[in-house]
Design a protein around this motif. Sequence first.
Motif, PDB file in Angstrom:
ATOM      1  N   GLU A  37       0.811  -1.217   0.000  1.00  0.00           N
ATOM      2  CA  GLU A  37       0.000   0.000   0.000  1.00  0.00           C
ATOM      3  C   GLU A  37       0.848   1.272   0.000  1.00  0.00           C
ATOM      4  N   LEU A  38       2.166   1.141  -0.097  1.00  0.00           N
ATOM      5  CA  LEU A  38       3.050   2.288   0.064  1.00  0.00           C
ATOM      6  C   LEU A  38       2.710   3.426  -0.904  1.00  0.00           C
ATOM      7  N   GLU A  39       2.560   3.130  -2.176  1.00  0.00           N
ATOM      8  CA  GLU A  39       2.311   4.209  -3.135  1.00  0.00           C
ATOM      9  C   GLU A  39       0.943   4.849  -2.906  1.00  0.00           C
ATOM     10  N   GLN A  40      -0.033   4.095  -2.435  1.00  0.00           N
ATOM     11  CA  GLN A  40      -1.329   4.684  -2.085  1.00  0.00           C
ATOM     12  C   GLN A  40      -1.168   5.689  -0.949  1.00  0.00           C
ATOM     13  N   LEU A  41      -0.346   5.340   0.041  1.00  0.00           N
ATOM     14  CA  LEU A  41      -0.099   6.233   1.160  1.00  0.00           C
ATOM     15  C   LEU A  41       0.605   7.503   0.698  1.00  0.00           C
ATOM     16  N   LEU A  42       1.644   7.350  -0.112  1.00  0.00           N
ATOM     17  CA  LEU A  42       2.386   8.516  -0.589  1.00  0.00           C
ATOM     18  C   LEU A  42       1.480   9.441  -1.401  1.00  0.00           C
ATOM     19  N   ALA A  43       0.625   8.858  -2.228  1.00  0.00           N
ATOM     20  CA  ALA A  43      -0.306   9.672  -3.012  1.00  0.00           C
ATOM     21  C   ALA A  43      -1.290  10.404  -2.111  1.00  0.00           C
ATOM     22  N   ALA A  44      -1.776   9.730  -1.069  1.00  0.00           N
ATOM     23  CA  ALA A  44      -2.731  10.355  -0.149  1.00  0.00           C
ATOM     24  C   ALA A  44      -2.119  11.543   0.575  1.00  0.00           C
ATOM     25  N   ASP A  45      -0.823  11.463   0.865  1.00  0.00           N
ATOM     26  CA  ASP A  45      -0.139  12.562   1.547  1.00  0.00           C
ATOM     27  C   ASP A  45      -0.085  13.827   0.698  1.00  0.00           C
ATOM     28  N   ASN A  46      -0.270  13.680  -0.608  1.00  0.00           N
ATOM     29  CA  ASN A  46      -0.173  14.824  -1.505  1.00  0.00           C
ATOM     30  C   ASN A  46      -1.533  15.380  -1.918  1.00  0.00           C
ATOM     31  N   VAL A  47      -2.575  14.970  -1.212  1.00  0.00           N
ATOM     32  CA  VAL A  47      -3.928  15.466  -1.469  1.00  0.00           C
ATOM     33  C   VAL A  47      -4.377  16.298  -0.270  1.00  0.00           C
ATOM     34  N   SER A  48      -4.918  17.471  -0.546  1.00  0.00           N
ATOM     35  CA  SER A  48      -5.389  18.332   0.542  1.00  0.00           C
ATOM     36  C   SER A  48      -6.497  17.616   1.321  1.00  0.00           C
ATOM     37  N   PRO A  49      -6.388  17.516   2.642  1.00  0.00           N
ATOM     38  CA  PRO A  49      -7.426  16.830   3.417  1.00  0.00           C
ATOM     39  C   PRO A  49      -8.684  17.685   3.533  1.00  0.00           C
ATOM     40  N   GLN A  50      -9.819  17.018   3.652  1.00  0.00           N
ATOM     41  CA  GLN A  50     -11.058  17.730   3.930  1.00  0.00           C
ATOM     42  C   GLN A  50     -11.003  18.302   5.350  1.00  0.00           C
ATOM     43  N   VAL A  51     -11.680  19.419   5.545  1.00  0.00           N
ATOM     44  CA  VAL A  51     -11.762  20.000   6.882  1.00  0.00           C
ATOM     45  C   VAL A  51     -12.744  19.170   7.696  1.00  0.00           C
ATOM     46  N   THR A  52     -12.251  18.570   8.763  1.00  0.00           N
ATOM     47  CA  THR A  52     -13.071  17.736   9.634  1.00  0.00           C
ATOM     48  C   THR A  52     -13.283  18.460  10.960  1.00  0.00           C
ATOM     49  N   MET A  53     -14.498  18.352  11.480  1.00  0.00           N
ATOM     50  CA  MET A  53     -14.847  19.063  12.701  1.00  0.00           C
ATOM     51  C   MET A  53     -15.390  18.071  13.719  1.00  0.00           C
ATOM     52  N   THR A  54     -15.461  18.525  14.962  1.00  0.00           N
ATOM     53  CA  THR A  54     -16.065  17.726  16.012  1.00  0.00           C
ATOM     54  C   THR A  54     -17.059  18.567  16.786  1.00  0.00           C
ATOM     55  N   ALA A  55     -18.168  17.940  17.137  1.00  0.00           N
ATOM     56  CA  ALA A  55     -19.154  18.541  18.028  1.00  0.00           C
ATOM     57  C   ALA A  55     -18.967  17.876  19.384  1.00  0.00           C
ATOM     58  N   LEU A  56     -18.541  18.629  20.386  1.00  0.00           N
ATOM     59  CA  LEU A  56     -18.185  18.029  21.668  1.00  0.00           C
ATOM     60  C   LEU A  56     -19.355  17.239  22.247  1.00  0.00           C
ATOM     61  N   PRO A  57     -19.094  16.002  22.655  1.00  0.00           N
ATOM     62  CA  PRO A  57     -20.172  15.117  23.121  1.00  0.00           C
ATOM     63  C   PRO A  57     -20.954  15.723  24.282  1.00  0.00           C
ATOM     64  N   GLY A  58     -22.279  15.677  24.136  1.00  0.00           N
ATOM     65  CA  GLY A  58     -23.158  16.176  25.179  1.00  0.00           C
ATOM     66  C   GLY A  58     -23.309  17.679  25.214  1.00  0.00           C
ATOM     67  N   LEU A  59     -22.541  18.400  24.395  1.00  0.00           N
ATOM     68  CA  LEU A  59     -22.553  19.863  24.441  1.00  0.00           C
ATOM     69  C   LEU A  59     -22.929  20.500  23.108  1.00  0.00           C
ATOM     70  N   ALA A  60     -22.815  19.778  22.018  1.00  0.00           N
ATOM     71  CA  ALA A  60     -23.131  20.321  20.697  1.00  0.00           C
ATOM     72  C   ALA A  60     -23.670  19.201  19.818  1.00  0.00           C
ATOM     73  N   GLU A  61     -24.464  19.581  18.837  1.00  0.00           N
ATOM     74  CA  GLU A  61     -25.038  18.623  17.904  1.00  0.00           C
ATOM     75  C   GLU A  61     -24.399  18.784  16.530  1.00  0.00           C
ATOM     76  N   ILE A  62     -24.299  17.694  15.825  1.00  0.00           N
ATOM     77  CA  ILE A  62     -23.836  17.752  14.444  1.00  0.00           C
ATOM     78  C   ILE A  62     -24.936  18.395  13.601  1.00  0.00           C
TER      79      ILE A  62
END
Length: 456
Positions: free
Chosen positions: A176-201
């Motif tokens: 899977e090495l080349e798949q990993l290297l390729a993934a490192d060169n793609v801009s990641p999506q912005v991921t967020m978290t809603a704190l458990p018990g305090l916010a809703e998705i």
Amino acid sequence: MNGATLARRVAFETLRGVHESDAYANLLLPKEIRLAGLSTADAGLATELTYGTLRRQGTYDAIIADAAGRPVEDIDPPVLDALRLGVHQLLSTRVASHAAVNESVSLARAAVGQSAAGFVNAVLRRVSRETPGDWMQRITAAARSDDERLALAHAHPVWVIRAFRRALAAEGRADELEQLLAADNVSPQVTMTALPGLAEIPADAQQTPYSPYGFRLGGGAPDAMIAGAGGRVRVQDEGSQLAALALVGAAPVRAGERWLDLCAGPGGKTAILAAEALERGVHLDANEPSAHRARLVRDSVAGVPLEVPVSQEDGRDRALAAAGQYDRVLVDAPCTGLGALRRRPEARWRKSPSDVPELTDLQLGLARAAVQALRPGGILTYVTCSPHLAETAAIGAELLREFGDGLEELDARAVVSSVARTPLDLPAQVDGSGRAQLWPHRHGTDAMSITLLRRR
């Protein structure tokens, strides 16, 4: 000055800050964008130019050296950054060739003077005469080994490629090495978290596949949502969320437990632990030796109505002074950061193999002290944002050797799967350990390593 020209100037100034002052692009670029007053579209262009140039710097340097007929070390640093920016536009974007060349010449002239203009113009026109595929074939044909070929093709240092191959081989997945290297060169999506018990998705958001509290917006910047959430919604990689949740899910939680986040900065995992502690009647302490990062930790937990004391000590001293006091300790150890190269592309060019021994000494010292801070039955979650085996498997193995019968390993893969929304592909480690390793190409997360140990 039109918007595109200004965006190029912002990208160039950010590259200069990264290379001249060891600035971090993710911190410097937003400041430069605000100072320049860029529109949303031009800010997007500046971001793509900056991160794209940094990600593929090693490849571009090989092309520049060939086109210039001299090593890049012999080129003035500001001129080299103008060339890198120009090559990126010529080979990896739809920017018109004449614009890429002329604007890069102007940047070099403004930074160094007229003497640089002719050189930059000649090199970029040489680059523009061949296609991206031709250039890739040309530079990889000169590679002295398969690893060097991969390094040029995927813009990763050879030592990082070898470290990744060993880490994947530890799962029987070296293919899977080349798949990993390729993934490192793609801009990641912005991921967020809603704190458990305090916010809703939000109802219109896309929930992340694994973290029960993670989500991604359909479009647009998350700044307005974050500002209006009072610290209860935040940007955080899904792997980071799962690492914090592994500490909670490793065993049933009893009210009154004491938890410690030993290396808490900048505070993303601390915030999740604080929300979980509030819901479960648990006391949480945090520690971060850096004054600046300690302030970030305090800010990160400000939206949780729970008092979270934040100390500023060497984590080893902090843990040893609290021998036998904690039920759970998180050690999110300082590391090479090789697992986050998608988000911090300059890190691949800054780090070297010589950095690893000093870091592993610190990691082992922190983890060793954390074990001693545990009560009998207490659980340590040892996390690195790196898959390098010296920072992951070797630390766990050494702790088990040192503490002998006083320490047992838990199945982190099973625990991570138990806290996730859907099953994860977490193959067994060849060494028989219970360590869980997340990957950008396989899970869409940073390459987080998670080890769980229980004190007997």
